[in-house]
Design an enzyme around this catalytic site. Sequence first.
Site, PDB file in Angstrom:
ATOM      1  N   LYS A 267       0.917  -1.065  -0.102  1.00 36.42           N
ATOM      2  CA  LYS A 267      -0.164   0.042   0.001  1.00 36.42           C
ATOM      3  C   LYS A 267       0.896   1.212  -0.114  1.00 36.42           C
ATOM      4  O   LYS A 267       1.739   1.491   0.875  1.00 36.42           O
ATOM      5  CB  LYS A 267      -1.043   0.183   1.365  1.00 36.42           C
ATOM      6  CG  LYS A 267      -1.340   1.535   1.388  1.00 36.42           C
ATOM      7  CD  LYS A 267      -2.564   1.241   2.683  1.00 36.42           C
ATOM      8  CE  LYS A 267      -3.087   2.735   3.067  1.00 36.42           C
ATOM      9  NZ  LYS A 267      -3.924   2.737   4.289  1.00 36.42           N
ATOM     10  N   ASP A 272      -2.272  10.474   3.487  1.00 37.64           N
ATOM     11  CA  ASP A 272      -3.723  10.110   3.791  1.00 37.64           C
ATOM     12  C   ASP A 272      -4.567  11.225   4.596  1.00 37.64           C
ATOM     13  O   ASP A 272      -4.393  10.878   6.032  1.00 37.64           O
ATOM     14  CB  ASP A 272      -3.711   8.629   4.453  1.00 37.64           C
ATOM     15  CG  ASP A 272      -5.383   8.053   4.737  1.00 37.64           C
ATOM     16  OD1 ASP A 272      -6.205   8.853   4.025  1.00 37.64           O
ATOM     17  OD2 ASP A 272      -5.511   7.248   5.486  1.00 37.64           O
ATOM     18  N   LYS A 279      -9.552  13.287   8.190  1.00 37.35           N
ATOM     19  CA  LYS A 279      -9.061  12.876   9.557  1.00 37.35           C
ATOM     20  C   LYS A 279      -9.098  14.091  10.257  1.00 37.35           C
ATOM     21  O   LYS A 279      -8.858  14.982  10.055  1.00 37.35           O
ATOM     22  CB  LYS A 279      -7.711  12.146   9.345  1.00 37.35           C
ATOM     23  CG  LYS A 279      -7.737  10.827   8.704  1.00 37.35           C
ATOM     24  CD  LYS A 279      -6.103  10.191   8.765  1.00 37.35           C
ATOM     25  CE  LYS A 279      -6.031   8.908   8.308  1.00 37.35           C
ATOM     26  NZ  LYS A 279      -6.815   7.956   8.963  1.00 37.35           N
ATOM     27  N   ASP A 290       1.781   6.310   5.202  1.00 40.35           N
ATOM     28  CA  ASP A 290       0.740   5.551   4.830  1.00 40.35           C
ATOM     29  C   ASP A 290       1.247   4.681   3.517  1.00 40.35           C
ATOM     30  O   ASP A 290       0.440   3.819   2.918  1.00 40.35           O
ATOM     31  CB  ASP A 290      -0.453   6.413   4.450  1.00 40.35           C
ATOM     32  CG  ASP A 290      -1.662   5.527   4.867  1.00 40.35           C
ATOM     33  OD1 ASP A 290      -1.524   4.377   5.503  1.00 40.35           O
ATOM     34  OD2 ASP A 290      -2.969   5.667   4.322  1.00 40.35           O
ATOM     35  N   ASP A 349     -11.905   7.426   4.127  1.00 41.94           N
ATOM     36  CA  ASP A 349     -10.765   7.186   4.625  1.00 41.94           C
ATOM     37  C   ASP A 349     -10.312   5.572   4.767  1.00 41.94           C
ATOM     38  O   ASP A 349      -9.294   5.286   5.142  1.00 41.94           O
ATOM     39  CB  ASP A 349     -10.908   7.643   6.318  1.00 41.94           C
ATOM     40  CG  ASP A 349      -9.495   7.670   6.812  1.00 41.94           C
ATOM     41  OD1 ASP A 349      -8.628   7.948   6.113  1.00 41.94           O
ATOM     42  OD2 ASP A 349      -9.589   8.100   8.150  1.00 41.94           O
ATOM     43  N   GLU A 351      -9.383   4.010   2.234  1.00 42.45           N
ATOM     44  CA  GLU A 351      -8.942   4.176   0.899  1.00 42.45           C
ATOM     45  C   GLU A 351      -7.690   3.118   0.613  1.00 42.45           C
ATOM     46  O   GLU A 351      -7.676   2.693  -0.675  1.00 42.45           O
ATOM     47  CB  GLU A 351      -8.263   5.535   0.636  1.00 42.45           C
ATOM     48  CG  GLU A 351      -6.796   5.676   1.070  1.00 42.45           C
ATOM     49  CD  GLU A 351      -6.598   5.657   2.617  1.00 42.45           C
ATOM     50  OE1 GLU A 351      -7.689   5.734   3.238  1.00 42.45           O
ATOM     51  OE2 GLU A 351      -5.379   5.191   3.050  1.00 42.45           O
ATOM     52  N   ARG A 353      -7.597  -0.295   1.204  1.00 43.99           N
ATOM     53  CA  ARG A 353      -8.144  -1.563   0.673  1.00 43.99           C
ATOM     54  C   ARG A 353      -8.775  -1.137  -0.864  1.00 43.99           C
ATOM     55  O   ARG A 353      -8.818  -1.844  -1.740  1.00 43.99           O
ATOM     56  CB  ARG A 353      -9.185  -1.973   1.573  1.00 43.99           C
ATOM     57  CG  ARG A 353     -10.407  -1.095   1.340  1.00 43.99           C
ATOM     58  CD  ARG A 353     -11.334  -1.465   2.627  1.00 43.99           C
ATOM     59  NE  ARG A 353     -10.749  -0.805   3.998  1.00 43.99           N
ATOM     60  CZ  ARG A 353     -11.164  -0.970   5.230  1.00 43.99           C
ATOM     61  NH1 ARG A 353     -12.253  -1.465   5.385  1.00 43.99           N
ATOM     62  NH2 ARG A 353     -10.739  -0.329   6.307  1.00 43.99           N
TER      63      ARG A 353
HETATM   64  N1  BES Z   1      -3.915   4.720   6.795  1.00 47.29           N
HETATM   65  C1  BES Z   1      -5.109   4.490   7.716  1.00 47.29           C
HETATM   66  C2  BES Z   1      -4.822   3.386   8.846  1.00 47.29           C
HETATM   67  C3  BES Z   1      -3.605   3.824   9.949  1.00 47.29           C
HETATM   68  C4  BES Z   1      -4.218   4.646  10.967  1.00 47.29           C
HETATM   69  C5  BES Z   1      -2.300   3.643   9.748  1.00 47.29           C
HETATM   70  C6  BES Z   1      -3.104   4.793  12.028  1.00 47.29           C
HETATM   71  C7  BES Z   1      -1.369   4.133  10.548  1.00 47.29           C
HETATM   72  C8  BES Z   1      -1.698   4.566  12.077  1.00 47.29           C
HETATM   73  C9  BES Z   1      -6.269   4.000   7.066  1.00 47.29           C
HETATM   74  O1  BES Z   1      -6.384   4.443   5.604  1.00 47.29           O
HETATM   75  C10 BES Z   1      -7.475   4.426   7.790  1.00 47.29           C
HETATM   76  O2  BES Z   1      -7.643   5.454   7.868  1.00 47.29           O
HETATM   77  N2  BES Z   1      -8.200   3.425   8.085  1.00 47.29           N
HETATM   78  C11 BES Z   1      -9.572   3.722   8.986  1.00 47.29           C
HETATM   79  C12 BES Z   1     -10.475   2.592   8.295  1.00 47.29           C
HETATM   80  C13 BES Z   1     -11.894   3.047   8.865  1.00 47.29           C
HETATM   81  C14 BES Z   1     -12.397   4.328   8.006  1.00 47.29           C
HETATM   82  C15 BES Z   1     -12.885   2.163   8.301  1.00 47.29           C
HETATM   83  C16 BES Z   1      -9.147   3.523  10.224  1.00 47.29           C
HETATM   84  O3  BES Z   1      -8.506   2.441  10.700  1.00 47.29           O
HETATM   85  O4  BES Z   1      -9.545   4.223  11.044  1.00 47.29           O
HETATM   86 ZN    ZN Z   2      -4.538   4.963   4.960  1.00 45.76          ZN
HETATM   87 MN    MN Z   3      -7.140   6.069   5.386  1.00 44.21          MN
END
Ligand code: BES
Ligand code: ZN
Ligand code: MN
Length: 499
Positions: A267, A272, A279, A290, A349, A351, A353
């Site tokens: 990824k 992000d 966020k 990310d 967010d 994104e 996947r």
């Molecule tokens: N890049 C983030 C996940 C992440 C969070 C990586 C903290 C490193 C540190 C990912 O894209 C994300 O935002 N995931 C969301 C998914 C949710 C919206 C279903 C999350 O984990 O909150």
């Molecule tokens: Zn992300």
């Molecule tokens: Mn995200």
Amino acid sequence: MIPEFSTTAPRDGFRSDTATPPATIPCDALVVFVTDDAPAGGAAAEIDRATGGLLGRLAAAGEITGKRYECTPILAPAGIAAGQLLVVGLGSKAGLDQGTLYRAAAAATRLLAGRRRASVALVADRSWSARQVEQAVAGSAVGMVGQDLYRAEKKRTPFGSTVWSQAPADAVATGTLIADGVNLARRLVNMAPEDLYPESFAEAAATIAGRVGLEIDVWDERRLEAERCRAMLAVGRGSSRPPRLVKLAWRGPGAGADQPDYALVGKGVTFDSGGLSLKPPDGMLTMKCDMAGAAAMLAAAATIAALRLPVNLIAACGLAENMTGPAAYKLGDCITARSGTTIEIHNTDAEGRVVLADVLDVVREAKPRRIIDAATLTGACMVALGNDVAGLFTNDQAWCDRVAAAARTVGDPVWQLPMYPEYDDQIRSEVADIKNVGEGRWGGAITAAKFLERFVGGIPWTHVDIAGPAFSEKPRPWTDGGATGMPVRTVVELVRGGA
Ligand code: BES
Ligand code: ZN
Ligand code: MN
């Protein structure tokens, strides 16, 4: 700009010396490793004799305990040629493993690199295996490099020359190549998102590929359109920086020409923001990390090529910036991914996947025997496992067991989470084939993995969620904070096969 995998030899002034007695090596600092059962034994016994029993006296007085990562500098001791002696603890002899050696050597060089030093020698214990020496060498070359890319006054300065005493030359060479992989991944992750975006990542990949002899193919937005990578393109649409897909290939000496043995997938969201599901600032601050999965897979592929491993391997990095520009993808959008599966967007967010849906489909088409992906995919994985442990998810237990074993060998902490079919119900959509988030927050790391599983076409696949361990907000004895380079060492070990 990118010093890793430079073709100059010996690499960054690293060399082995199996002839000179450690006590007589002239250098600024001599590093010796001790265990807690005998803090003046092993390789240290020779130093102890040369210094008239100094280490034994310090151990008896409790000044040196051999505790894991304990670093005791002794300035100007009589009897050795070095300006200072650094005694580094390894913990128990019985529990000594590659991960401990990697981190202990990194702790030593991190400390010494706090100021400029022309030459440092580290002493390998003759009881260490070749693999243990390699990891100690790798750690020593990682620990002296900081995250201070943009500081005028550096916090860490790599040594002018580093000698590994009593270490075989080939183990030193291999160890420095593993370190090049880890340091490359760390550098790319630590770079500011204004400097590292999909196109500049692809340029860095091309530079590295050229140095190690990897084949590279970069898909720009026109090619991505032609290849129907609409999921990747959707995520990238809110940014002024267009997405890229970097494909790498390595056919090692003697490797079969047909099916790739391995596909590495990463990824690469270079920043992000969350997109329209924005966020909060606190959560956004570290989101330059990310793309750590893509950086790790590029770095692992480069190390595998540099080591000339006899495998047929492909790698693919999905690179996009998740922003909120006027063309940004929206909640309620239904996107047709490259595989034909339609995705209803419930949260922009989630994104990673969506990007990986297309990247996994691209590697699936090459019919690799196995797929491994690394992704900073979910905060939920950090809720489950904390900051240091990566989550493993699989559709093939034997393949996942191999990944876990490789991680255990090199000391990358991982833990497998379940993939019960019931979780699939959570990503059903009323309007499209699937939606990009589960029902509510619970089990979010698993529902994300379930989403990815839909795009691997039944090929044995293991997903490594590195949201926690990719990036460390706090310093540790063996590292300034920032990028860790996880899971480069695991992937290299996996492809090498245990020895
Ligand atoms: N890049 C983030 C996940 C992440 C969070 C990586 C903290 C490193 C540190 C990912 O894209 C994300 O935002 N995931 C969301 C998914 C949710 C919206 C279903 C999350 O984990 O909150
Ligand atoms: Zn992300
Ligand atoms: Mn995200």
